[in-house]
Design a protein around this motif. Sequence first.
Motif, short mmCIF file in Angstrom:
data_model
loop_
_atom_site.label_atom_id
_atom_site.label_comp_id
_atom_site.label_asym_id
_atom_site.label_seq_id
_atom_site.Cartn_x
_atom_site.Cartn_y
_atom_site.Cartn_z
N GLY A 260 0.80 -1.21 0.00
CA GLY A 260 0.00 0.00 0.00
C GLY A 260 0.84 1.26 0.00
N ILE A 261 0.15 2.38 -0.13
CA ILE A 261 0.81 3.69 -0.19
C ILE A 261 0.67 4.37 1.16
N SER A 262 1.78 4.78 1.74
CA SER A 262 1.76 5.46 3.02
C SER A 262 2.90 6.47 3.06
N ILE A 305 -6.82 9.81 -13.74
CA ILE A 305 -6.15 8.70 -13.06
C ILE A 305 -6.24 8.98 -11.57
N GLU A 306 -6.61 7.99 -10.79
CA GLU A 306 -6.76 8.19 -9.36
C GLU A 306 -6.49 6.89 -8.61
N ILE A 307 -6.21 7.04 -7.33
CA ILE A 307 -6.03 5.88 -6.46
C ILE A 307 -7.39 5.55 -5.87
N SER A 308 -7.93 4.41 -6.26
CA SER A 308 -9.25 4.01 -5.78
C SER A 308 -9.19 3.53 -4.34
N SER A 309 -8.17 2.75 -4.02
CA SER A 309 -8.02 2.24 -2.66
C SER A 309 -6.57 1.85 -2.44
N THR A 310 -6.15 1.90 -1.21
CA THR A 310 -4.80 1.47 -0.85
C THR A 310 -4.77 1.09 0.62
N GLY A 311 -3.94 0.12 0.93
CA GLY A 311 -3.86 -0.36 2.30
C GLY A 311 -2.79 -1.42 2.41
N THR A 315 -2.99 -2.02 -3.50
CA THR A 315 -3.43 -0.72 -4.02
C THR A 315 -4.14 -0.93 -5.35
N THR A 316 -5.17 -0.14 -5.59
CA THR A 316 -5.89 -0.15 -6.86
C THR A 316 -5.88 1.24 -7.46
N MET A 317 -5.40 1.36 -8.68
CA MET A 317 -5.43 2.63 -9.41
C MET A 317 -6.35 2.47 -10.61
N ILE A 318 -7.15 3.50 -10.87
CA ILE A 318 -8.14 3.44 -11.95
C ILE A 318 -7.86 4.55 -12.96
N LEU A 319 -7.72 4.15 -14.20
CA LEU A 319 -7.54 5.08 -15.32
C LEU A 319 -8.85 5.14 -16.09
#
Length: 325
Positions: A260-262, A305-311, A315-319
């Motif tokens: 995940g992104i932190s 483009i955005e980060i839908s979820s992360t933990g 992580t899920t990124m959606i284009l």
Amino acid sequence: MSSSSAPHADTPQLRRAAITVAIRIAAAIALMVIAVIIAAAIYMLYLSHHPDVSATDTSTRVYVESNDMLKAMVVAGFAGIVAAGAIGWLSARSAIRPLGQALELQRRFVQDASHELRTPLTILDARVQLAQHKVDPETDAARLLGQIRVDTAALSATVQELLLAATGGGGAPAEPVDIAAVVEDVLADLGDMASSLGIRLESVHNGAPPARILSNSLRRAVLGLVDNALNHTPRGGSITVSTGKAGHTALISVTDTGTGISGIDRTRVFDRFAHTTEPSEGGRRSYGLGLALVREIAVAAGGTIEISSTGPHGTTMILTLPKAR
């Protein structure tokens, strides 16, 4: 500036910038002039209605009609505003000139670099073709050579896009692109790298419509997203690339099983060379240029483009991209 094609491509933008700066300077000075005129007019009207204010002053006076004085002040104010506009325009042109020179140098560098890369890439493609003729088409060597040709073609297309951008050309209009096919091509290209890292690549397609974007630009965007996921996914993990639709947009989501992104705000992940204060399992702190370029490609195509979820579990990124009509 010189008369080459590079500065001409920037001339309209530079002229608009200079005009904007000049208008702001003139407007600021005009407001000050008008404020002074109004203050003076109010003071004159006050004196005309209160002559006793200076009655004790016995010095010689010259009386001027208030109307004449107001007219003179208006004329002087108008002249001051015109002078302010001229000074603002000259100042803006002087301030913008170094920017124009910098843009010219930048365009020349991109033009020269792109032009110099085209010939080696053409030679490389020709040599790969010769090598393909000397190996059995059913061997792994033939498969790898075919992938090298695809990669060379993609790199050549990228160089051509850079050259068109540097010369101010619009390039070819965006054609409807099968995003599922592009995703499969990217996963095939990255398959060997993922295997060497012990990471599994998967794809899921849910009837995504064709997107309005240049095929090579879409390939670069998907490549950037998957490459970023590979860099932040530990050995034994997996990356899933899904395609679908939502309203009038086509969707591409990239989901990894990383940590995940932190240590960084989500909105800053797509900045150039964004850094996190907390390294991932692989010790990486920087997101480099990859995600920044993905955002530029998405915005240029009218998408996001955005980060839908992360933990801790991934992580899920959606284009999102405009659906082709």
